[in-house]
Design a protein around this motif. Structure first.
Motif, PDB file in Angstrom:
ATOM      1  N   LEU A 117      -1.782  19.763  54.352  1.00 46.31           N
ATOM      2  CA  LEU A 117      -1.728  20.696  55.476  1.00 46.31           C
ATOM      3  C   LEU A 117      -1.442  19.873  56.727  1.00 46.31           C
ATOM      4  CD1 LEU A 117      -4.764  23.056  54.690  1.00 46.31           C
ATOM      5  CD2 LEU A 117      -2.357  23.350  54.091  1.00 46.31           C
ATOM      6  N   GLU A 118      -0.160  19.603  56.939  1.00 44.25           N
ATOM      7  CA  GLU A 118       0.221  18.660  57.991  1.00 44.25           C
ATOM      8  C   GLU A 118      -0.112  19.203  59.374  1.00 44.25           C
ATOM      9  OE1 GLU A 118       4.140  16.214  59.611  1.00 44.25           O
ATOM     10  OE2 GLU A 118       4.306  17.607  57.933  1.00 44.25           O
ATOM     11  N   VAL A 119      -0.823  18.404  60.150  1.00 40.96           N
ATOM     12  CA  VAL A 119      -1.193  18.783  61.516  1.00 40.96           C
ATOM     13  C   VAL A 119      -0.102  18.301  62.462  1.00 40.96           C
ATOM     14  CG1 VAL A 119      -2.845  18.469  63.386  1.00 40.96           C
ATOM     15  CG2 VAL A 119      -3.648  18.775  61.035  1.00 40.96           C
ATOM     16  N   ASP A 120       0.442  19.246  63.221  1.00 40.49           N
ATOM     17  CA  ASP A 120       1.533  18.918  64.141  1.00 40.49           C
ATOM     18  C   ASP A 120       1.017  18.530  65.521  1.00 40.49           C
ATOM     19  OD1 ASP A 120       4.421  18.847  64.719  1.00 40.49           O
ATOM     20  OD2 ASP A 120       3.960  20.502  66.077  1.00 40.49           O
ATOM     21  N   THR A 144      -4.045  16.625  57.005  1.00 36.23           N
ATOM     22  CA  THR A 144      -2.715  16.072  56.761  1.00 36.23           C
ATOM     23  C   THR A 144      -2.658  15.345  55.432  1.00 36.23           C
ATOM     24  OG1 THR A 144      -2.286  15.849  59.135  1.00 36.23           O
ATOM     25  CG2 THR A 144      -0.950  14.495  57.659  1.00 36.23           C
ATOM     26  N   CYS A 154      -8.090  16.456  61.516  1.00 37.24           N
ATOM     27  CA  CYS A 154      -6.623  16.474  61.438  1.00 37.24           C
ATOM     28  C   CYS A 154      -6.122  15.502  60.379  1.00 37.24           C
ATOM     29  CB  CYS A 154      -6.022  16.106  62.795  1.00 37.24           C
ATOM     30  SG  CYS A 154      -6.322  17.340  64.077  1.00 37.24           S
ATOM     31  N   ASN A 198      -2.456  28.243  64.112  1.00 35.43           N
ATOM     32  CA  ASN A 198      -3.414  27.664  65.045  1.00 35.43           C
ATOM     33  C   ASN A 198      -4.830  27.808  64.503  1.00 35.43           C
ATOM     34  OD1 ASN A 198      -1.431  26.952  66.872  1.00 35.43           O
ATOM     35  ND2 ASN A 198      -1.544  28.887  67.979  1.00 35.43           N
ATOM     36  N   GLU A 213      -3.041  22.552  65.411  1.00 35.14           N
ATOM     37  CA  GLU A 213      -1.813  23.257  65.013  1.00 35.14           C
ATOM     38  C   GLU A 213      -1.350  22.713  63.669  1.00 35.14           C
ATOM     39  OE1 GLU A 213       2.767  23.778  66.573  1.00 35.14           O
ATOM     40  OE2 GLU A 213       1.183  23.423  68.053  1.00 35.14           O
ATOM     41  N   VAL A 214      -1.458  23.556  62.636  1.00 37.32           N
ATOM     42  CA  VAL A 214      -1.142  23.145  61.266  1.00 37.32           C
ATOM     43  C   VAL A 214       0.199  23.740  60.858  1.00 37.32           C
ATOM     44  CG1 VAL A 214      -1.946  23.089  58.873  1.00 37.32           C
ATOM     45  CG2 VAL A 214      -3.613  23.117  60.730  1.00 37.32           C
ATOM     46  N   ASP A 215       1.087  22.897  60.349  1.00 32.40           N
ATOM     47  CA  ASP A 215       2.384  23.368  59.838  1.00 32.40           C
ATOM     48  C   ASP A 215       2.192  23.797  58.383  1.00 32.40           C
ATOM     49  OD1 ASP A 215       3.691  22.908  62.174  1.00 32.40           O
ATOM     50  OD2 ASP A 215       4.385  20.909  61.631  1.00 32.40           O
ATOM     51  N   ILE A 216       2.089  25.102  58.169  1.00 31.22           N
ATOM     52  CA  ILE A 216       1.855  25.640  56.824  1.00 31.22           C
ATOM     53  C   ILE A 216       3.198  25.836  56.136  1.00 31.22           C
ATOM     54  CG2 ILE A 216       0.821  27.485  55.467  1.00 31.22           C
ATOM     55  CD1 ILE A 216      -1.229  25.937  57.025  1.00 31.22           C
ATOM     56  N   THR A 217       3.377  25.218  54.977  1.00 27.47           N
ATOM     57  CA  THR A 217       4.619  25.410  54.221  1.00 27.47           C
ATOM     58  C   THR A 217       4.637  26.810  53.606  1.00 27.47           C
ATOM     59  OG1 THR A 217       3.561  24.330  52.321  1.00 27.47           O
ATOM     60  CG2 THR A 217       4.952  22.966  53.738  1.00 27.47           C
TER      61      THR A 217
END
Length: 815
Positions: A30-33, A26, A22, A2, A166-170
């Motif tokens: 750093l893809e934003v969910d 992305t 965002c 977050n 909200e970033v989906d961090i790999t």
């Protein structure tokens, strides 16, 4: 992860909207969910305005209510009934207008026109606690005389909303698990796209050692697991509630404020990605910290009161006498920060990711700290984070830094050296990127250019970029900042033609069978290849997971049956008991006798299987057909249709009854050479009970790998319908009770391989007028010659041969 939009702006300068931020994140990986507006006061004070009480009179039917007229800046004043004792004419107040929604905990209510004791009320004059700006309910809010009438309350209170990104961090991007890490990436994107920007964070100039009254010694015994350990003590701290700005920051990103000291450590981890731990200095016995492992089975109680048995591979932070913390995972009971704490010791360290990951899995613990340590943090960011925490302890708790920072760093971790060739960059990306652009991007990502020539660059990549250690990693970073969308799609497609191989045929047949089963009313399922070892009991042929996420996912499956039964139980528990499932999936086996240190894969085997499950009613709720339960014979028909569809001749397979602990009754399918092709039967009550399934389940497991080998040379061909008629002959055979139809079928096909087209059982009789131990089978034989009409002589010869062989091999007699 977050990320607060406003917090992000403290580190990098930009004027992008939240949605534009965002999109930028992305685009660079750093893809934003999700993007969500966050308000410091629930509802954002919408529908609330500054009003002026024009008149105030007693309610005619109440001794405590007042009838007021309030100017809200509308054309006409609003009549509002108010019960507050301090309401009076001439006051400036906060009014909830009609339609405004107010909140009381989890409840909400809307302001509507209503009558109170017979007098109409068109709004509500509010107290502090009713709108969330305070806790007082002694009376209504009375504003200064200069408050402008009609001004929205949100403007009057300077209420500002934030945006939660909200970033989906790999898993490979541990460097982005903080606001500072995301700011670095955003800065590189802004710079590449021509924005005026700068990257900055607070300095440590305010860090001053005020005395050395609380010195802590540090010793690292296990330098493999702990690469760096630093600490500093802060005396005379006043542990109390955090200020609003700090509480707002933490709540925005989903953390619960606890007290100022604990909140500081949580703030630092979210701001800079460096996990910290805060010890009560009185618990650091001997004023010494030792980083070491302890003997196997050492008991340790964590902050949550749970006792754990430490492994000899668990790194512990100890004082002179006992462990205080499982390093990088969880603190110990009594060693944390409490309301009575006065002196604290702040820890900032770098632990080996593998050690932390294994400890966290071993004890079933997952924390914000372990999440970062096990992915790899910045080994060179420990001191900065420690100083920032100490400064905040001084500012928010009145503490005094009481020792020089103790930093034990026996083997400094160097930056990664990468040689990058320009031609390699262009070939991998598929486009010529200007040299100056490449240099600009790598420098914006904090990679240092150590040397440069006409062919390329020699780079030093920061140690915190654990995912960038090869030239291809650097190219990926360049491309994500440059922009994937900026690489044009070529107008030509270059490809090489290949011959259809075994895998292509296997895939084609799998799709063909899948479509066939779906057409028969089946649903395809897909289950996890990881499953629980408890399903298989004591089994030395299991492929075990070295670091399982849980005991339910600790081995690779040897059969598809358990995943299918779990799916059936899931559906049955939701009132969906009539099911037909199929699944294509791999199974895995380990052969200890084949273990070879020089060729470790030699002991492992992987097979592709097709699982088919049928349960419940075959027909239900039909006006044209009575309800009918599914049966084993229905399952067998589906299996035979599959074998026919992939081109496997029935004459080449044999059905045999077999005992199998997974089935109450089952039969196997083999080829003529005895190679197992599949098994089908009724699932045992024991397995059904384990899953809580009440209905019978019929299951078939086809070894798809073996079937593909069996049909490798088979070719499906089409011929016109024969001009010559088929001949049907029936035999009533008296046979022993233990003889199966499969044996009769096998002998018949062996007796006549060319002209015998079909063998079917159409009647079974057991009972009166038969010798003991005998039964009667009525079997139909279909004969046909594609080239000519069969005559009686040929037919009789074939049938006599079949009868003779049945008599010889099965002791069969004609009735």
């Amino acid at each position: 992860m977050n990320i607060s939009y406003k917090w992000l702006k403290e580190y990098v300068d930009f004027d992008l909207t939240p949605q534009e931020v965002c999109d930028a994140l992305t685009s660079e990986g750093l893809e934003v969910d999700a993007l969500e507006e966050v308000q410091s006061i629930r509802g954002g004070l919408k529908g609330l305005y500054v009003g002026q009480v024009l008149t105030c009179e007693m309610h005619p039917n109440s001794d405590h209510l007042h009838v007021t007229t309030v100017d809200l800046g509308h054309e006409t004043p609003s009549q509002i009934v108010c019960g507050a004792p301090n309401v009076a004419a001439g006051q400036k107040v906060i009014v909830a207008d009609l339609g405004c929604i107010l909140y009381d905990g989890d409840k909400e209510f809307q302001i509507k026109k209503s009558k109170l004791r017979g007098v109409e009320s068109c709004g509500m004059i509010c107290a502090e606690d009713e709108i969330g700006v305070g806790t007082s309910h002694d009376g209504i809010i009375v504003l200064p005389e200069d408050a402008p009438v009609g001004q929205p309350a949100a403007e009057y209170y300077h209420l500002e909303s934030d945006w939660l990104i909200e970033v989906d961090i790999t898993a490979n991007r541990a460097d982005a698990l903080s606001h500072w890490g995301v700011a670095r990436d955003l800065y590189a994107w802004l710079k590449q796209n021509g924005y005026q920007t700068s990257l900055h964070r607070p300095s440590c100039d305010e860090f001053v050692v005020e005395n050395e009254d609380l010195n802590i010694d540090v010793e690292i015994e296990n330098t493999e697991a702990c690469k760096r350990y630093a600490c500093v003590s802060v005396k005379d701290c006043d542990v109390k509630e955090s200020p609003e700005w700090l509480k707002n920051k933490l709540t925005t990103v989903g953390l619960r404020p606890i007290n100022n000291i604990v909140d500081i450590t949580n703030y630092v981890i979210m701001a800079y990605g460096q996990p910290l731990h805060c010890f009560d200095a009185d618990m650091v016995k001997g004023n010494k910290i030792v980083v070491k492992t302890l003997p196997e089975g050492t008991p340790f109680v964590t902050l949550d009161g749970e006792e754990h048995k430490l492994s000899e591979r668990d790194l512990a932070i100890c004082n002179a006498e006992e462990p205080m913390c499982i390093a990088g995972v969880f603190g110990g009971k009594g060693s944390g920060t409490y309301d009575t704490t006065k002196h604290v010791v702040l820890e900032s360290a770098y632990f080996h990711p593998t050690w932390i990951r294994k400890s966290a899995r071993r004890h079933g613990l997952s924390t914000d700290a372990s999440f970062r340590f096990e992915r790899g943090i910045d080994p060179n960011g420990t001191i900065y984070a420690l100083k920032q925490a100490a400064i905040l302890c001084k500012q928010l708790a009145g503490g005094k830094v009481s020792m020089q920072i103790k930093d034990v760093y026996p083997f400094p971790m160097p930056d990664f050296q990468v040689d990058l060739k320009y031609n390699y960059v262009n070939e991998l990306i598929g486009k010529v990127i200007p040299v100056e652009t490449i240099k600009s991007i790598v420098e914006s990502l904090e990679m240092k250019i150590e040397a440069e020539d006409n062919d390329g660059l020699k780079l030093l990549v920061p140690a915190y970029r654990v995912d960038v250690q090869r030239p291809c990693d650097v190219v990926e970073d360049i491309l994500r900042v440059y922009g994937y969308n900026n690489v044009e799609i070529p107008t030509q497609l270059k490809s090489s033609l290949v011959i259809k191989g075994d895998e292509d045929i296997k895939h084609q047949l799998s799709n063909l069978v899948s479509e066939q089963l779906v057409g028969c009313g089946f649903n395809e399922i897909l289950n996890n290849s990881l499953t629980k070892s408890a399903y298989y009991g004591e089994n030395d042929k299991l492929v075990r997971i070295m670091n399982p996420l849980s005991s339910d996912l600790n081995v690779m499956r040897q059969s598809l049956i358990y995943g299918g039964l779990e799916s059936i139980a899931h559906n049955a528990n939701r009132k969906n008991p009539n099911l037909k499932f199929f699944e294509f999936g791999n199974t895995y086996f380990y052969s200890p006798e084949k273990a070879d240190p020089e060729n470790p894969m030699n002991a492992y085997k992987e097979e592709n299987h097709l699982g088919i499950w049928v349960t419940g009613k075959r027909v239900t709720g039909s006006w044209a057909h009575p309800d009918e339960q599914s049966s084993f014979y229905e399952l067998k028909a589906y299996v035979l249709n599959i074998l026919r569809r992939i081109g496997l001749p029935f004459g080449s397979i044999v059905f045999k009854e077999e005992d199998n602990e997974m089935f109450a009754k089952s039969m196997v399918i083999e080829n003529r050479g005895g190679k197992l092709l599949g098994v089908l039967g009724i699932v045992s009550k024991k397995l059904l009970k384990q899953q809580g399934i009440d209905n019978d389940v019929y299951y078939a497991d086809l070894n798809w790998t073996s079937l593909m080998k069996a049909v490798r040379k088979s070719r499906v061909s089409y011929t016109e319908i024969s001009k010559y008629p088929a001949v049907s002959r029936d035999l009533a055979l008296l046979i022993d009770n233990n003889v199966e139809f499969a044996s009769i079928e096998q002998i018949a096909y062996q007796s006549e391989k060319k002209l015998l087209k079909k063998v079917e059982l159409f009647d079974v009789y057991e009972g009166k007028n038969l010798p003991a131990g005998k039964k009667s089978y009525a079997v139909n034989f279909i004969l046909q010659d594609e080239q000519k009409t069969l005559n009686d002589k040929q037919i009789d010869a074939i049938m006599q041969k079949i009868i003779a062989n049945l008599k010889k091999q099965l002791n069969a007699e004609l009735r």
